[in-house]
Scaffold this motif. Sequence first.
Motif, PDB file in Angstrom:
ATOM      1  N   GLU A  74      -7.761   2.137   5.882  1.00  0.00           N
ATOM      2  CA  GLU A  74      -7.054   2.097   4.688  1.00  0.00           C
ATOM      3  C   GLU A  74      -7.726   2.256   3.607  1.00  0.00           C
ATOM      4  O   GLU A  74      -9.108   2.978   3.846  1.00  0.00           O
ATOM      5  CB  GLU A  74      -6.920   0.301   4.562  1.00  0.00           C
ATOM      6  CG  GLU A  74      -5.911  -0.398   5.230  1.00  0.00           C
ATOM      7  CD  GLU A  74      -5.878  -1.747   4.903  1.00  0.00           C
ATOM      8  OE1 GLU A  74      -6.698  -2.153   4.194  1.00  0.00           O
ATOM      9  OE2 GLU A  74      -4.977  -2.438   5.545  1.00  0.00           O
ATOM     10  N   TRP A  75      -7.330   2.258   2.207  1.00  0.00           N
ATOM     11  CA  TRP A  75      -8.017   2.803   1.101  1.00  0.00           C
ATOM     12  C   TRP A  75      -8.602   1.529   0.332  1.00  0.00           C
ATOM     13  O   TRP A  75      -7.746   0.782   0.205  1.00  0.00           O
ATOM     14  CB  TRP A  75      -7.001   3.735   0.292  1.00  0.00           C
ATOM     15  CG  TRP A  75      -6.656   4.916   0.961  1.00  0.00           C
ATOM     16  CD1 TRP A  75      -5.714   5.348   1.694  1.00  0.00           C
ATOM     17  CD2 TRP A  75      -7.517   6.028   0.762  1.00  0.00           C
ATOM     18  NE1 TRP A  75      -5.726   6.408   2.417  1.00  0.00           N
ATOM     19  CE2 TRP A  75      -6.809   7.261   1.632  1.00  0.00           C
ATOM     20  CE3 TRP A  75      -8.626   6.694   0.028  1.00  0.00           C
ATOM     21  CZ2 TRP A  75      -7.312   8.581   1.746  1.00  0.00           C
ATOM     22  CZ3 TRP A  75      -9.048   7.977   0.311  1.00  0.00           C
ATOM     23  CH2 TRP A  75      -8.105   8.898   1.082  1.00  0.00           C
ATOM     24  N   ARG A  76      -9.710   1.517  -0.137  1.00  0.00           N
ATOM     25  CA  ARG A  76     -10.084   0.554  -0.712  1.00  0.00           C
ATOM     26  C   ARG A  76     -10.912   0.857  -1.906  1.00  0.00           C
ATOM     27  O   ARG A  76     -11.197   2.011  -1.869  1.00  0.00           O
ATOM     28  CB  ARG A  76     -11.038  -0.361   0.112  1.00  0.00           C
ATOM     29  CG  ARG A  76     -12.384   0.391   0.216  1.00  0.00           C
ATOM     30  CD  ARG A  76     -13.378  -0.455   1.123  1.00  0.00           C
ATOM     31  NE  ARG A  76     -14.587   0.085   1.590  1.00  0.00           N
ATOM     32  CZ  ARG A  76     -15.436  -0.209   2.398  1.00  0.00           C
ATOM     33  NH1 ARG A  76     -15.196  -1.378   3.169  1.00  0.00           N
ATOM     34  NH2 ARG A  76     -16.656   0.665   2.679  1.00  0.00           N
ATOM     35  N   THR A  77     -11.004  -0.050  -2.958  1.00  0.00           N
ATOM     36  CA  THR A  77     -11.343   0.242  -3.999  1.00  0.00           C
ATOM     37  C   THR A  77     -13.139  -0.032  -4.093  1.00  0.00           C
ATOM     38  O   THR A  77     -13.374  -1.248  -3.630  1.00  0.00           O
ATOM     39  CB  THR A  77     -10.993  -0.614  -5.250  1.00  0.00           C
ATOM     40  OG1 THR A  77      -9.573  -0.273  -5.484  1.00  0.00           O
ATOM     41  CG2 THR A  77     -11.729  -0.116  -6.549  1.00  0.00           C
ATOM     42  N   GLU A  78     -13.778   0.943  -4.158  1.00  0.00           N
ATOM     43  CA  GLU A  78     -15.374   0.693  -4.213  1.00  0.00           C
ATOM     44  C   GLU A  78     -16.053   0.840  -5.518  1.00  0.00           C
ATOM     45  O   GLU A  78     -15.493   1.477  -6.261  1.00  0.00           O
ATOM     46  CB  GLU A  78     -16.015   1.455  -3.046  1.00  0.00           C
ATOM     47  CG  GLU A  78     -15.876   1.087  -1.751  1.00  0.00           C
ATOM     48  CD  GLU A  78     -16.642   1.711  -0.812  1.00  0.00           C
ATOM     49  OE1 GLU A  78     -17.455   2.508  -1.108  1.00  0.00           O
ATOM     50  OE2 GLU A  78     -16.745   1.641   0.427  1.00  0.00           O
TER      51      GLU A  78
ATOM     52  N   VAL B 198       0.916  -1.100  -0.011  1.00  0.00           N
ATOM     53  CA  VAL B 198       0.006  -0.134  -0.029  1.00  0.00           C
ATOM     54  C   VAL B 198       0.753   1.389   0.153  1.00  0.00           C
ATOM     55  O   VAL B 198       2.002   1.379   0.441  1.00  0.00           O
ATOM     56  CB  VAL B 198      -0.726   0.004   1.419  1.00  0.00           C
ATOM     57  CG1 VAL B 198      -1.704  -1.106   1.141  1.00  0.00           C
ATOM     58  CG2 VAL B 198      -0.030  -0.109   2.498  1.00  0.00           C
TER      59      VAL B 198
ATOM     60  N   GLU C 294     -14.831   1.856 -10.350  1.00  0.00           N
ATOM     61  CA  GLU C 294     -14.236   1.887  -9.084  1.00  0.00           C
ATOM     62  C   GLU C 294     -13.701   3.172  -8.743  1.00  0.00           C
ATOM     63  O   GLU C 294     -12.964   3.730  -9.433  1.00  0.00           O
ATOM     64  CB  GLU C 294     -12.835   0.743  -9.636  1.00  0.00           C
ATOM     65  CG  GLU C 294     -13.307  -0.547  -9.706  1.00  0.00           C
ATOM     66  CD  GLU C 294     -12.204  -1.652  -9.812  1.00  0.00           C
ATOM     67  OE1 GLU C 294     -11.044  -0.986 -10.016  1.00  0.00           O
ATOM     68  OE2 GLU C 294     -12.420  -2.640  -9.915  1.00  0.00           O
ATOM     69  N   ILE C 295     -13.756   3.396  -7.605  1.00  0.00           N
ATOM     70  CA  ILE C 295     -13.032   4.627  -6.724  1.00  0.00           C
ATOM     71  C   ILE C 295     -12.477   4.315  -5.437  1.00  0.00           C
ATOM     72  O   ILE C 295     -12.620   3.223  -5.003  1.00  0.00           O
ATOM     73  CB  ILE C 295     -14.382   5.561  -6.600  1.00  0.00           C
ATOM     74  CG1 ILE C 295     -15.250   5.029  -5.510  1.00  0.00           C
ATOM     75  CG2 ILE C 295     -14.966   6.126  -7.903  1.00  0.00           C
ATOM     76  CD1 ILE C 295     -16.374   6.087  -5.289  1.00  0.00           C
ATOM     77  N   GLN C 296     -11.397   5.349  -5.128  1.00  0.00           N
ATOM     78  CA  GLN C 296     -10.643   4.927  -3.929  1.00  0.00           C
ATOM     79  C   GLN C 296     -11.284   5.585  -2.910  1.00  0.00           C
ATOM     80  O   GLN C 296     -11.626   7.146  -3.018  1.00  0.00           O
ATOM     81  CB  GLN C 296      -9.338   5.318  -4.202  1.00  0.00           C
ATOM     82  CG  GLN C 296      -8.502   4.551  -5.143  1.00  0.00           C
ATOM     83  CD  GLN C 296      -8.184   3.302  -4.700  1.00  0.00           C
ATOM     84  OE1 GLN C 296      -8.188   2.785  -3.594  1.00  0.00           O
ATOM     85  NE2 GLN C 296      -8.261   2.262  -5.515  1.00  0.00           N
ATOM     86  N   VAL C 297     -11.999   5.084  -1.708  1.00  0.00           N
ATOM     87  CA  VAL C 297     -12.517   5.723  -0.607  1.00  0.00           C
ATOM     88  C   VAL C 297     -11.681   5.269   0.650  1.00  0.00           C
ATOM     89  O   VAL C 297     -11.300   4.035   0.567  1.00  0.00           O
ATOM     90  CB  VAL C 297     -13.862   5.621  -0.458  1.00  0.00           C
ATOM     91  CG1 VAL C 297     -14.557   6.058  -1.693  1.00  0.00           C
ATOM     92  CG2 VAL C 297     -14.246   3.714  -0.545  1.00  0.00           C
ATOM     93  N   PRO C 298     -11.606   6.162   1.543  1.00  0.00           N
ATOM     94  CA  PRO C 298     -11.073   5.764   3.045  1.00  0.00           C
ATOM     95  C   PRO C 298     -11.869   4.716   3.644  1.00  0.00           C
ATOM     96  O   PRO C 298     -13.191   5.088   3.635  1.00  0.00           O
ATOM     97  CB  PRO C 298     -10.750   6.772   3.494  1.00  0.00           C
ATOM     98  CG  PRO C 298     -11.634   8.081   3.244  1.00  0.00           C
ATOM     99  CD  PRO C 298     -11.977   7.514   1.612  1.00  0.00           C
TER     100      PRO C 298
END
Length: 405
Positions: free
Chosen positions: A268-272, A80, A151-155
């Motif tokens: 963390e940052w995940r892909t949603e 990461v 897909e976006i990056q969200v905390p």
Amino acid sequence: MKSLTLLITLLCFLTFSVFAHPPEGVWKKKLVWKEDWVQIWKTVKKEAWETKWKKVQVPVWKEIQIPVWKEEKVPDWKIVKKPLIEEREVPAWKEDKVQVWKKITKPVWKLIDVPVWKEIQVPVWKDIQVPVWKEIQVPIWKEIQVPYWKEIQVPYWKEIKVPVWKEIQVPIWKDIQVPVWKEVEVPDWKKIWVPEWVKMGIPGEKYLGKDHEGWEYTSHDLWRKKLIWKPVWKKIWRKEKKQEWKTEKKQEWVTKKVEEWKTEKKQEWRTEKKQEWRTEKKQEWITKKVQEWKTEKKQEWKTEKKQEWKQEKKLEWKDEWIQVWKPIKKQIWIKEKREKWVEEKQQIWRIEKKKVWATDKKLIWKDEWKSYQAPIWKEVKVPAWKKVWKPIWEKVWVPNSHGWD
């Protein structure tokens, strides 16, 4: 019949002996057959019931092991990117004043305007990034709504596992002894009948003819062959069931310590996936606000030097060394913070499929022996009476025969 014949013969002999002269003859032995009854044992067949065994198929449930896939979590490492604030020293120019000697000429004192540098604050415009909401058109479908994901990056707060020890019951296989029936061959004796030829006499007389005197000749010593069945005991092997013990596996449960993981939260940052809509038949557009970044100018203040004029007294026509402060630029190092992204390994848990064996029941057919009563014919010995002829020697008078009689 034989007794009557013998009696008549004796009466005739007595008659001739009384009224006639004594006959000439000799006493001889004659073999005659005498009737007699003897007890014998006769073989008859008698119906009896015998217990027999037959093999039948019965359904039983058998436990079998079948492979199944079990999901379990295994640790793994994920790279990461994290922001890191780094301090570094950058060069900068600092204004400083040093003392220097200056030669001046001092005249009379006269007010004159001399330029000086004054530090003032002047506004400057700096480009910065500010968030703005922008209206965009996104497609939607009127008749059939078909979602698709972006897909976006969200905390987010991720639950991580912390190892703890827990006692669980795990299955093990233990060898046990179970009884089984095995067919073995044991020796046994069976009575069988074998044919055999024996020589036996024929009872009764057989007429052979008469001589010239009228005597009848009969035979009593005829023999013939007879086929009889002689009992013989033969060694055979019959099957019997014998109980034996075989080793089988039995499942038991034992207590075992396993490492489990408790949940903690970590950012963390995940892909949603962001749901947008599209249509298949009729496309429409709706307005939606999205956040973007645009460049704007921000007013800041910086220090600059401005030249002004002030009145001073100047001495004319006089040389004099005076000590003045001279502004100079001096290079210094200042600390500056810079943000950069560094890669870091982070432990995650991924799901893997593990092949395990599960117990299942299967219907099978098992051979078993079932007893039943079957009718049989059994030979038994019963007493009976049999008429036999026994040879005996009797003394008889045989007269002499002359050729003219």
